[in-house]
Design a protein around this motif. Sequence first.
Motif, PDB file in Angstrom:
ATOM      1  N   LEU A  16      27.401  38.978  53.067  1.00  0.00           N
ATOM      2  CA  LEU A  16      27.604  40.113  53.728  1.00  0.00           C
ATOM      3  C   LEU A  16      28.362  41.419  53.630  1.00  0.00           C
ATOM      4  N   SER A  17      29.309  40.947  52.999  1.00  0.00           N
ATOM      5  CA  SER A  17      30.219  42.098  52.332  1.00  0.00           C
ATOM      6  C   SER A  17      29.444  42.846  51.379  1.00  0.00           C
ATOM      7  N   TYR A  18      28.855  42.156  50.342  1.00  0.00           N
ATOM      8  CA  TYR A  18      27.917  42.773  49.234  1.00  0.00           C
ATOM      9  C   TYR A  18      26.890  43.566  49.719  1.00  0.00           C
ATOM     10  N   VAL A  19      26.424  43.137  50.761  1.00  0.00           N
ATOM     11  CA  VAL A  19      25.338  43.970  51.565  1.00  0.00           C
ATOM     12  C   VAL A  19      25.813  45.227  51.967  1.00  0.00           C
ATOM     13  N   MET A  20      26.991  45.249  52.582  1.00  0.00           N
ATOM     14  CA  MET A  20      27.543  46.577  53.124  1.00  0.00           C
ATOM     15  C   MET A  20      27.922  47.308  52.065  1.00  0.00           C
ATOM     16  N   ALA A  21      28.447  46.764  51.075  1.00  0.00           N
ATOM     17  CA  ALA A  21      28.776  47.820  49.989  1.00  0.00           C
ATOM     18  C   ALA A  21      27.732  48.489  49.406  1.00  0.00           C
ATOM     19  N   CYS A  22      26.479  47.492  49.126  1.00  0.00           N
ATOM     20  CA  CYS A  22      25.381  48.104  48.537  1.00  0.00           C
ATOM     21  C   CYS A  22      24.519  49.235  49.597  1.00  0.00           C
ATOM     22  N   ILE A  23      24.753  48.883  50.877  1.00  0.00           N
ATOM     23  CA  ILE A  23      24.235  50.107  51.810  1.00  0.00           C
ATOM     24  C   ILE A  23      24.983  51.320  51.614  1.00  0.00           C
ATOM     25  N   ILE A  54      30.113  56.242  51.649  1.00  0.00           N
ATOM     26  CA  ILE A  54      30.448  55.430  50.659  1.00  0.00           C
ATOM     27  C   ILE A  54      31.917  54.835  51.297  1.00  0.00           C
ATOM     28  N   GLY A  55      32.807  55.734  51.744  1.00  0.00           N
ATOM     29  CA  GLY A  55      33.984  55.065  52.384  1.00  0.00           C
ATOM     30  C   GLY A  55      33.831  54.020  53.206  1.00  0.00           C
ATOM     31  N   THR A  56      32.978  54.301  54.272  1.00  0.00           N
ATOM     32  CA  THR A  56      32.839  53.371  55.405  1.00  0.00           C
ATOM     33  C   THR A  56      32.254  52.057  54.587  1.00  0.00           C
ATOM     34  N   GLY A  57      31.287  52.175  53.705  1.00  0.00           N
ATOM     35  CA  GLY A  57      30.866  50.781  53.168  1.00  0.00           C
ATOM     36  C   GLY A  57      31.735  50.143  52.340  1.00  0.00           C
ATOM     37  N   ILE A  58      32.737  50.888  51.535  1.00  0.00           N
ATOM     38  CA  ILE A  58      33.853  50.131  50.825  1.00  0.00           C
ATOM     39  C   ILE A  58      34.581  49.471  51.944  1.00  0.00           C
ATOM     40  N   TRP A  59      34.987  50.335  52.784  1.00  0.00           N
ATOM     41  CA  TRP A  59      36.130  49.790  53.759  1.00  0.00           C
ATOM     42  C   TRP A  59      35.537  48.488  54.461  1.00  0.00           C
ATOM     43  N   THR A  60      34.272  48.567  54.802  1.00  0.00           N
ATOM     44  CA  THR A  60      33.533  47.563  55.694  1.00  0.00           C
ATOM     45  C   THR A  60      33.481  46.289  54.823  1.00  0.00           C
ATOM     46  N   MET A  61      33.146  46.529  53.558  1.00  0.00           N
ATOM     47  CA  MET A  61      32.894  45.524  52.576  1.00  0.00           C
ATOM     48  C   MET A  61      34.441  44.609  52.388  1.00  0.00           C
ATOM     49  N   HIS A  62      35.429  45.357  52.365  1.00  0.00           N
ATOM     50  CA  HIS A  62      36.580  44.615  52.116  1.00  0.00           C
ATOM     51  C   HIS A  62      37.020  43.821  53.428  1.00  0.00           C
ATOM     52  N   PHE A  63      36.806  44.639  54.401  1.00  0.00           N
ATOM     53  CA  PHE A  63      37.410  43.898  55.769  1.00  0.00           C
ATOM     54  C   PHE A  63      36.321  42.841  56.254  1.00  0.00           C
ATOM     55  N   VAL A  64      34.897  43.012  55.817  1.00  0.00           N
ATOM     56  CA  VAL A  64      34.144  41.668  56.186  1.00  0.00           C
ATOM     57  C   VAL A  64      34.433  40.530  55.314  1.00  0.00           C
ATOM     58  N   ALA A  65      34.754  40.871  54.126  1.00  0.00           N
ATOM     59  CA  ALA A  65      35.300  39.771  53.006  1.00  0.00           C
ATOM     60  C   ALA A  65      36.637  39.045  53.549  1.00  0.00           C
ATOM     61  N   MET A  66      37.566  39.910  53.994  1.00  0.00           N
ATOM     62  CA  MET A  66      38.743  39.336  54.677  1.00  0.00           C
ATOM     63  C   MET A  66      38.510  38.444  55.950  1.00  0.00           C
ATOM     64  N   LEU A  67      37.382  38.599  56.670  1.00  0.00           N
ATOM     65  CA  LEU A  67      37.037  37.877  57.816  1.00  0.00           C
ATOM     66  C   LEU A  67      37.043  36.288  57.165  1.00  0.00           C
ATOM     67  N   GLY A  68      36.573  36.003  55.878  1.00  0.00           N
ATOM     68  CA  GLY A  68      36.524  34.750  55.368  1.00  0.00           C
ATOM     69  C   GLY A  68      37.773  34.227  54.573  1.00  0.00           C
ATOM     70  N   PHE A  69      39.018  35.214  54.905  1.00  0.00           N
ATOM     71  CA  PHE A  69      40.327  34.865  54.176  1.00  0.00           C
ATOM     72  C   PHE A  69      41.142  34.135  54.726  1.00  0.00           C
ATOM     73  N   GLY A  70      41.679  33.061  54.356  1.00  0.00           N
ATOM     74  CA  GLY A  70      42.381  32.161  55.172  1.00  0.00           C
ATOM     75  C   GLY A  70      43.773  31.437  54.296  1.00  0.00           C
ATOM     76  N   VAL A  71      44.998  31.136  54.862  1.00  0.00           N
ATOM     77  CA  VAL A  71      45.925  30.607  54.048  1.00  0.00           C
ATOM     78  C   VAL A  71      46.375  29.128  54.819  1.00  0.00           C
ATOM     79  N   THR A  72      46.233  28.266  54.282  1.00  0.00           N
ATOM     80  CA  THR A  72      46.822  26.883  54.981  1.00  0.00           C
ATOM     81  C   THR A  72      48.017  26.866  55.584  1.00  0.00           C
ATOM     82  N   GLY A  73      48.560  26.458  56.580  1.00  0.00           N
ATOM     83  CA  GLY A  73      49.810  26.498  57.031  1.00  0.00           C
ATOM     84  C   GLY A  73      50.443  27.790  57.934  1.00  0.00           C
ATOM     85  N   THR A  74      49.597  28.819  58.021  1.00  0.00           N
ATOM     86  CA  THR A  74      49.943  29.898  58.771  1.00  0.00           C
ATOM     87  C   THR A  74      48.656  30.564  59.156  1.00  0.00           C
ATOM     88  N   ASP A  75      48.797  31.360  60.406  1.00  0.00           N
ATOM     89  CA  ASP A  75      47.766  32.334  61.152  1.00  0.00           C
ATOM     90  C   ASP A  75      47.929  33.573  60.426  1.00  0.00           C
TER      91      ASP A  75
END
Length: 257
Positions: A16-23, A54-75
């Motif tokens: 989804l983040s790739y799609v947002m960057a492309c759009i 372009i700015g919105t696409g790049i920012w949205t791409m970054h934070f959509v990708a960050m929705l899938g970012f996690g670290v074990t042992g911490t919120d």
Amino acid sequence: MGHLDHAALGWLTPALSYVMACIGAALGLRCTVRALATTGRSRRNWLVTAASAIGTGIWTMHFVAMLGFGVTGTDIRYDVPLTLLSLLVAMVVVCAGVFAVGYGKDRGRALLAGGLTTGLGVASMHYLGMAAVRLHGDVTYDPLLVTLSVLIAVVAATAALWAALNIKSPVAVTIASLIMGAAVSSMHYTGMFAVGVRVTPSGQALPGASAMQFIFPLAVGLGSYLFLTSAFVALSPTAGERAASASAQSPVQSAAP
């Protein structure tokens, strides 16, 4: 060191983040092409629309990708002002790069200056967004991978602006957008692979907002903006279409009594 998961939701967030960057890239390129075919206020308006896309696409791409970012042992939480600042930085620097190309007399120099400015701005947006991350522990970065991510950002930005100057046909714009989306995504994940986290377990509540409380609604809103703007651009006549319409109406007007 805590285990980092860059795709906690599976392939959904990377895809989804790739799609947002492309759009965002496709819309930005189309608007820049429209801008270069006009003058005056119309050119300025199209360039502003291109930069916001372009700015919105790049920012949205970054934070959509960050929705899938996690670290074990911490919120994970996000500092709201810093996150919004990263969006502002993305808009401003992309606007500077697009205007440099749109109004530059020496296109070669304008392309280099615009590409460098925009690329460094995109990298700044990424690392400002990472600075907004709040977790129980310390975040470190691999300097080599950070440098590589910045280089990718500069090259991707320069290629995007070159495409805006030289690519006109819808098919070519689509291909360029797919390549640019891949470049922006590569920059993001290169920067993410540079991250290391030393977790310090704690029962203390983290400051900031969770991704679903803040990032997800904002990303949905900006994604909606991209789709609506895409529809507007698709329905707006090009300079060639307006000229053809005017020339078609001219004989009719001259023949009228």
